[in-house]
Design a protein around this motif. Structure first.
Motif, PDB file in Angstrom:
ATOM      1  N   ILE A   5       0.839  -1.197   0.000  1.00 32.86           N
ATOM      2  CA  ILE A   5       0.000   0.000   0.000  1.00 32.86           C
ATOM      3  C   ILE A   5       0.876   1.250   0.000  1.00 32.86           C
ATOM      4  O   ILE A   5       1.810   1.370   0.794  1.00 32.86           O
ATOM      5  CB  ILE A   5      -0.914   0.045   1.234  1.00 32.86           C
ATOM      6  N   SER A   7       0.355   5.749  -0.709  1.00 30.69           N
ATOM      7  CA  SER A   7      -0.580   6.836  -1.011  1.00 30.69           C
ATOM      8  C   SER A   7       0.130   8.172  -0.905  1.00 30.69           C
ATOM      9  O   SER A   7       1.155   8.302  -0.219  1.00 30.69           O
ATOM     10  CB  SER A   7      -1.775   6.801  -0.049  1.00 30.69           C
ATOM     11  N   SER A  23      -7.323   8.330   3.155  1.00 31.14           N
ATOM     12  CA  SER A  23      -7.063   7.565   4.370  1.00 31.14           C
ATOM     13  C   SER A  23      -7.337   6.098   4.082  1.00 31.14           C
ATOM     14  O   SER A  23      -8.079   5.764   3.145  1.00 31.14           O
ATOM     15  CB  SER A  23      -7.941   8.058   5.525  1.00 31.14           C
ATOM     16  N   TYR A  24      -6.745   5.221   4.877  1.00 34.63           N
ATOM     17  CA  TYR A  24      -7.034   3.798   4.762  1.00 34.63           C
ATOM     18  C   TYR A  24      -6.800   3.125   6.105  1.00 34.63           C
ATOM     19  O   TYR A  24      -6.174   3.691   7.007  1.00 34.63           O
ATOM     20  CB  TYR A  24      -6.189   3.138   3.666  1.00 34.63           C
ATOM     21  N   ILE A  33      -9.591  -4.558   4.450  1.00 35.32           N
ATOM     22  CA  ILE A  33      -8.917  -3.269   4.312  1.00 35.32           C
ATOM     23  C   ILE A  33      -9.837  -2.283   3.615  1.00 35.32           C
ATOM     24  O   ILE A  33     -10.647  -2.668   2.760  1.00 35.32           O
ATOM     25  CB  ILE A  33      -7.598  -3.421   3.522  1.00 35.32           C
ATOM     26  N   TRP A  34      -9.735  -1.013   3.996  1.00 36.32           N
ATOM     27  CA  TRP A  34     -10.502   0.031   3.324  1.00 36.32           C
ATOM     28  C   TRP A  34      -9.576   1.162   2.905  1.00 36.32           C
ATOM     29  O   TRP A  34      -8.509   1.369   3.480  1.00 36.32           O
ATOM     30  CB  TRP A  34     -11.613   0.593   4.219  1.00 36.32           C
ATOM     31  N   MET A  35     -10.012   1.883   1.891  1.00 36.36           N
ATOM     32  CA  MET A  35      -9.329   3.104   1.468  1.00 36.36           C
ATOM     33  C   MET A  35     -10.370   4.077   0.956  1.00 36.36           C
ATOM     34  O   MET A  35     -11.344   3.687   0.299  1.00 36.36           O
ATOM     35  CB  MET A  35      -8.280   2.824   0.391  1.00 36.36           C
ATOM     36  N   GLY A 240      -3.971   6.731  -4.352  1.00 32.84           N
ATOM     37  CA  GLY A 240      -3.817   5.643  -3.404  1.00 32.84           C
ATOM     38  C   GLY A 240      -3.714   4.340  -4.164  1.00 32.84           C
ATOM     39  O   GLY A 240      -4.515   4.076  -5.070  1.00 32.84           O
TER      40      GLY A 240
END
Length: 249
Positions: A5, A7, A23-24, A33-35, A240
């Protein structure tokens, strides 16, 4: 499951402030996982308030997850973007200097090789699978509405001077339409989220080149942003990148 990852959120060469946000987060226990990428708008620097409020809303919602809603992430994403919409709208009503503020938002959650994406506005999600680039989101812009109706061509839309006028955004009105899509990903694939200050100034060939480099562990975020600025990007720029490496599970 492990991820590569990177960004970067950059003010750019022209703007006095940065209204973009990224943000993640990772839930190690659940393996998800999130972004989120957002591009704020509004006078008196209110755009950065709107994008920051969206990020904060998603972070708080994520912290409350104890059980994965798989396979219903589209419902969760829609609920969170709607909730953020109402919070930003209310804030704008209460603060005169923030009236009319809003933000785009593209939110992605990866769970069990499913990449779930929801969005409002013209921030985008791309996938890069088997050296093939695919735009997974459809811009919420007035020009794209004309493309959808067959009034103008994609080529004409790309040349339009009004291509960045949004048809909807988060925090501007009570009812918004949130589009969602779920794609299957596998080892070697990359997902990219970006704001228009970046993707409007890079060709698909250039994006593919950078994502190919990223897939072999090169951090290309600075290179992508510098290239967009060199091609006269006049906006804030955010990118990202999430890659699922071949050799990790």
């Amino acid at each position: 499951m492990n991820y590569h990852i990177k960004s970067l959120c950059h003010q750019g060469a022209i703007r006095d402030n940065n209204e973009d946000a990224i943000s993640y987060g990772i839930n190690e226990e659940l393996g998800i996982i999130w972004m989120l990428v957002a591009d704020g708008m509004g006078g008196h620097n209110a755009g950065e308030v709107a994008s920051a409020m969206l990020v904060d809303h998603i972070k708080k919602a994520w912290d409350k997850i104890s059980v994965s809603p798989y396979p219903h992430w589209d419902t969760w994403i829609t609920k969170q973007l709607n909730g953020a919409n109402m919070a930003i709208l209310q804030q704008a009503k209460n603060q005169q200097t923030q009236q009319g503020m809003g933000t785009t938002g593209v939110l992605m959650v990866i769970d069990q090789y499913n990449c779930n994406i929801g969005w409002v506005g013209d921030s985008r999600a791309y996938s890069f699978k088997s050296e093939q680039l695919q735009q997974e989101t459809v811009d919420h812009t007035m020009v794209q509405e004309l493309v959808n109706k067959g009034v103008i061509s994609v080529a004409t839309a790309k040349k339009s001077n009004t291509k960045n006028i949004l048809s909807q955004a988060i925090g501007v009105r009570e009812k918004i339409t949130i589009d969602t899509v779920t794609i299957v990903i596998s080892h070697g694939d990359t997902i990219m989220l970006s704001t228009d200050g970046l993707h409007d100034y890079l060709t698909e060939q250039e994006i593919s080149h950078y994502l190919s480099q990223f897939s072999v562990n090169k951090n290309v975020c600075h290179d992508m942003i510098n290239q967009a600025i060199a091609k006269n990007s006049r906006d804030n720029l955010t990118v990202g990148l999430i890659n699922l490496p071949h050799n990790l599970a």
